[in-house]
Design an enzyme around this catalytic site. Structure first.
Site, PDB file in Angstrom:
ATOM      1  N   HIS A  19      42.180  41.221  34.350  1.00  0.00           N
ATOM      2  CA  HIS A  19      43.094  42.404  33.670  1.00  0.00           C
ATOM      3  C   HIS A  19      43.973  41.605  33.974  1.00  0.00           C
ATOM      4  O   HIS A  19      45.145  41.863  33.686  1.00  0.00           O
ATOM      5  CB  HIS A  19      41.931  43.379  34.199  1.00  0.00           C
ATOM      6  N   HIS A  42      33.670  40.063  23.608  1.00  0.00           N
ATOM      7  CA  HIS A  42      32.391  40.735  24.476  1.00  0.00           C
ATOM      8  C   HIS A  42      32.692  41.650  24.938  1.00  0.00           C
ATOM      9  O   HIS A  42      32.871  42.081  25.795  1.00  0.00           O
ATOM     10  CB  HIS A  42      31.592  39.781  25.184  1.00  0.00           C
ATOM     11  N   SER A 108      38.937  45.238  29.025  1.00  0.00           N
ATOM     12  CA  SER A 108      39.142  45.616  28.914  1.00  0.00           C
ATOM     13  C   SER A 108      39.885  45.653  27.016  1.00  0.00           C
ATOM     14  O   SER A 108      41.274  45.810  26.719  1.00  0.00           O
ATOM     15  CB  SER A 108      39.226  44.016  28.398  1.00  0.00           C
ATOM     16  N   GLU A 126      31.123  43.924  20.354  1.00  0.00           N
ATOM     17  CA  GLU A 126      30.438  44.146  21.195  1.00  0.00           C
ATOM     18  C   GLU A 126      28.445  43.949  20.679  1.00  0.00           C
ATOM     19  O   GLU A 126      27.870  45.070  19.602  1.00  0.00           O
ATOM     20  CB  GLU A 126      29.923  45.248  21.642  1.00  0.00           C
ATOM     21  N   GLY A 158      29.909  38.163  18.845  1.00  0.00           N
ATOM     22  CA  GLY A 158      31.596  37.526  19.143  1.00  0.00           C
ATOM     23  C   GLY A 158      31.877  35.952  19.131  1.00  0.00           C
ATOM     24  O   GLY A 158      32.802  35.601  18.448  1.00  0.00           O
ATOM     25  N   ASP A 178      34.731  36.556  26.826  1.00  0.00           N
ATOM     26  CA  ASP A 178      34.568  36.959  28.980  1.00  0.00           C
ATOM     27  C   ASP A 178      32.681  37.508  28.465  1.00  0.00           C
ATOM     28  O   ASP A 178      32.647  38.375  28.874  1.00  0.00           O
ATOM     29  CB  ASP A 178      35.176  37.564  29.073  1.00  0.00           C
TER      30      ASP A 178
END
Length: 308
Positions: A19, A42, A108, A126, A158, A178
């Site tokens: 982050h 994700h 995120s 998601e 994704g 990620d």
């Protein structure tokens, strides 16, 4: 394939690295007025409670954001300046905890939506049924705060969905990739997704998070991404953070029984087309972060970067 829940790991040291890098990249890209497509392949639940059962069970936030929080508070009390990238990150965490108690961690999606400008778009993917419902609830809350928020949640894979968004009409994009890496196949999917993204939109900024663990696929992924960027003649950046192993009696007992000690100790981010400011910002930030998170032997940070 749906057993992974990021709520157990929210705010850990890997989130701190990811982050800080994400915010620093986003801030630079928003230095231009043109609209920006933001994508999280994700997204997870979007935001997390650190005082709920999932986070308390793992205790990983104590070795991540909680340590950063206390170190930043101590530095503030002394009048010491934080590295700019750490300061920005800490301010976002403070904004998520207005009462001054560390109870919430913004994932995120929450960090990106907080910085969303009217000309930007945020696309979230998601697939997990529970996290997808939680993220949908968070998105509805974010939309309620703004009259026309450009946020879209796609309950989809994704890896597959990203290609439908590229190239963006604005010709500017920041893509976060990620996954949980719960499945070994995720490593191959990450590489293929980054390669397809570059093929469709070579100018995009692609930020890949990965764990540093004793698995051949994990060791190979950053090397493959580096070779991909070099073949495409695109600049790249690789940063890793290892908080080290604790030398305490419990850790030694676990090692003697052949059990993993302390969970994930290191992770990295690989960025294709990174902002030119990202490498110096991380080189300034990561020594401070490591001093706050260091657990013991093996603690280290690295930042490598090259032009295309």
């Amino acid at each position: 394939m749906f057993s992974y829940r990021h709520a157990f790991h929210a705010g850990n040291h890997a989130d701190v690295l990811k982050h800080i890098a994400l915010l620093a990249a986003l801030r630079h890209l928003q230095g231009k007025e043109g609209g920006l497509l933001l994508v999280d392949t994700h997204a997870g639940a979007g935001q997390y409670r650190l005082d709920h059962e999932h986070a308390r069970t793992s205790g990983e936030a104590a070795q991540g954001i909680a340590a950063v929080w206390h170190a930043a508070m101590a530095a503030h009390a002394r009048g010491d300046a934080l590295p700019p990238a750490v300061q920005d990150y800490w301010q976002q965490i403070q904004a998520a905890n207005p009462r001054g108690l560390l109870q919430h961690y913004p994932g995120s999606p929450a960090l990106m939506q907080a910085l969303l400008r009217p000309q930007d778009r945020l696309q979230l993917f998601e697939w997990h049924p529970t996290d997808g419902r939680l993220l949908d609830r968070a998105v509805q809350q974010w939309r309620a705060r703004e009259p026309h928020p450009a946020i879209e949640l796609r309950r989809d894979n994704g890896f597959e969905g990203l290609r439908r968004l590229l190239p963006p009409p604005s010709r500017r994009a920041l893509v976060l990739i990620d996954p949980s890496y719960e499945l070994k196949s995720d490593y191959g999917h990450v590489f293929a997704t980054a390669a397809e993204g570059l093929r469709r939109f070579a100018q995009g900024c692609y930020l890949v998070w990965y764990p540093v663990i004793g698995r051949p696929e994990a060791h190979a992924l950053p090397r493959r991404l580096r070779a991909l960027a070099q073949r495409a003649q695109r600049p790249w950046l690789q940063a890793e953070l290892n908080i080290g192993a604790r030398p305490d009696a419990q850790a030694k007992a676990q090692a003697a029984r052949g059990r993993p000690v302390g969970g994930l100790r290191a992770s990295g981010v690989f960025v294709i087309n990174p902002p030119y400011t990202l490498a110096p910002q991380l080189r300034e930030a990561l020594p401070w972060v490591l001093s706050a998170l260091r657990q013991g032997r093996g603690a280290a940070w690295t930042v490598e970067a090259a032009e295309g």
